[in-house]
Design a protein around this motif. Structure first.
Motif, PDB file in Angstrom:
ATOM      1  N   THR A  89       7.173  -8.606   7.860  1.00 44.49           N
ATOM      2  CA  THR A  89       6.834  -7.182   7.757  1.00 44.49           C
ATOM      3  C   THR A  89       7.435  -6.571   6.494  1.00 44.49           C
ATOM      4  OG1 THR A  89       6.708  -6.993  10.161  1.00 44.49           O
ATOM      5  CG2 THR A  89       6.983  -4.943   8.917  1.00 44.49           C
ATOM      6  N   THR A 101       8.428  -8.116   3.801  1.00 45.53           N
ATOM      7  CA  THR A 101       7.804  -8.729   2.624  1.00 45.53           C
ATOM      8  C   THR A 101       6.426  -8.134   2.373  1.00 45.53           C
ATOM      9  OG1 THR A 101       9.000 -10.780   3.002  1.00 45.53           O
ATOM     10  CG2 THR A 101       7.027 -10.917   1.633  1.00 45.53           C
ATOM     11  N   SER A 102       5.643  -8.000   3.422  1.00 43.67           N
ATOM     12  CA  SER A 102       4.300  -7.431   3.291  1.00 43.67           C
ATOM     13  C   SER A 102       4.363  -6.024   2.708  1.00 43.67           C
ATOM     14  CB  SER A 102       3.606  -7.406   4.652  1.00 43.67           C
ATOM     15  OG  SER A 102       2.387  -6.717   4.572  1.00 43.67           O
ATOM     16  N   ARG A 103       5.274  -5.237   3.204  1.00 48.90           N
ATOM     17  CA  ARG A 103       5.380  -3.857   2.713  1.00 48.90           C
ATOM     18  C   ARG A 103       5.853  -3.811   1.268  1.00 48.90           C
ATOM     19  NH1 ARG A 103       7.460  -1.302   8.391  1.00 48.90           N
ATOM     20  NH2 ARG A 103       5.400  -1.356   9.340  1.00 48.90           N
ATOM     21  N   SER A 118       2.977  -5.100  -0.932  1.00 46.18           N
ATOM     22  CA  SER A 118       1.906  -4.092  -0.912  1.00 46.18           C
ATOM     23  C   SER A 118       2.245  -2.898  -1.785  1.00 46.18           C
ATOM     24  CB  SER A 118       1.631  -3.624   0.525  1.00 46.18           C
ATOM     25  OG  SER A 118       1.111  -4.674   1.294  1.00 46.18           O
TER      26      SER A 118
END
Length: 147
Positions: free
Chosen positions: A21, A23-25, A28
């Motif tokens: 989570t 890392t994704s944020r 992004s």
């Protein structure tokens, strides 16, 4: 239990869900920032990329393939259409449905956006190492393919 002390100073365990989570944020945000400098959004990039790869997608197909909520997909496509980066046509197989296509301008803009995203990916590879990023991509692709 009386007399037993609990160590509350220890950091919480880094678990997979939290790490993915975060890392994704982080990724992004970095990609969205780069795209914003050229008037793009991350969701707009993702939609345009899919439309360029496989023209004539319905809204339902965009929602399912990109894992976007329906209202978000509609808002993104509306923005792409308003910017002349995409257009809608009736579905030739079922005139009641509408399909979305990338315009020539959209394909040109997508080429620029691909360069911006590639620069972000290259920075990540420099930071973590090419081999580690390659292994991560392979593992995540395998996970996603399993559905």
């Amino acid at each position: 239990m009386p007399g037993r002390e609990v160590d509350t100073s220890a950091a919480p365990r880094a678990d997979l869900v939290e790490l993915l989570t975060a890392t994704s944020r982080r990724v992004s945000r970095a990609v969205a920032g780069a795209l914003a400098e050229d008037g793009g959004t991350l969701d707009g990039y993702r939609v345009l990329r899919l439309l360029a790869a496989s023209p004539g997608r319905t809204m339902g197909q965009l929602v399912a393939t990109l894992h976007l909520p329906g209202p978000t997909a509609t808002r993104v496509v509306d923005g792409l259409v308003d910017s002349a980066l995409a257009y809608r046509l009736p579905d030739p197989a079922d005139r009641r449905r509408v399909v979305v296509h990338a315009s020539a301008l959209g394909r040109t803009r997508l080429a620029r956006w691909e360069g911006l995203v590639a620069a972000q990916e290259a920075a990540l590879a420099r930071s973590l190492g090419e081999d580690r990023v390659g292994a991560l991509v392979a593992a995540l692709a395998e996970f996603v393919d399993r559905g």
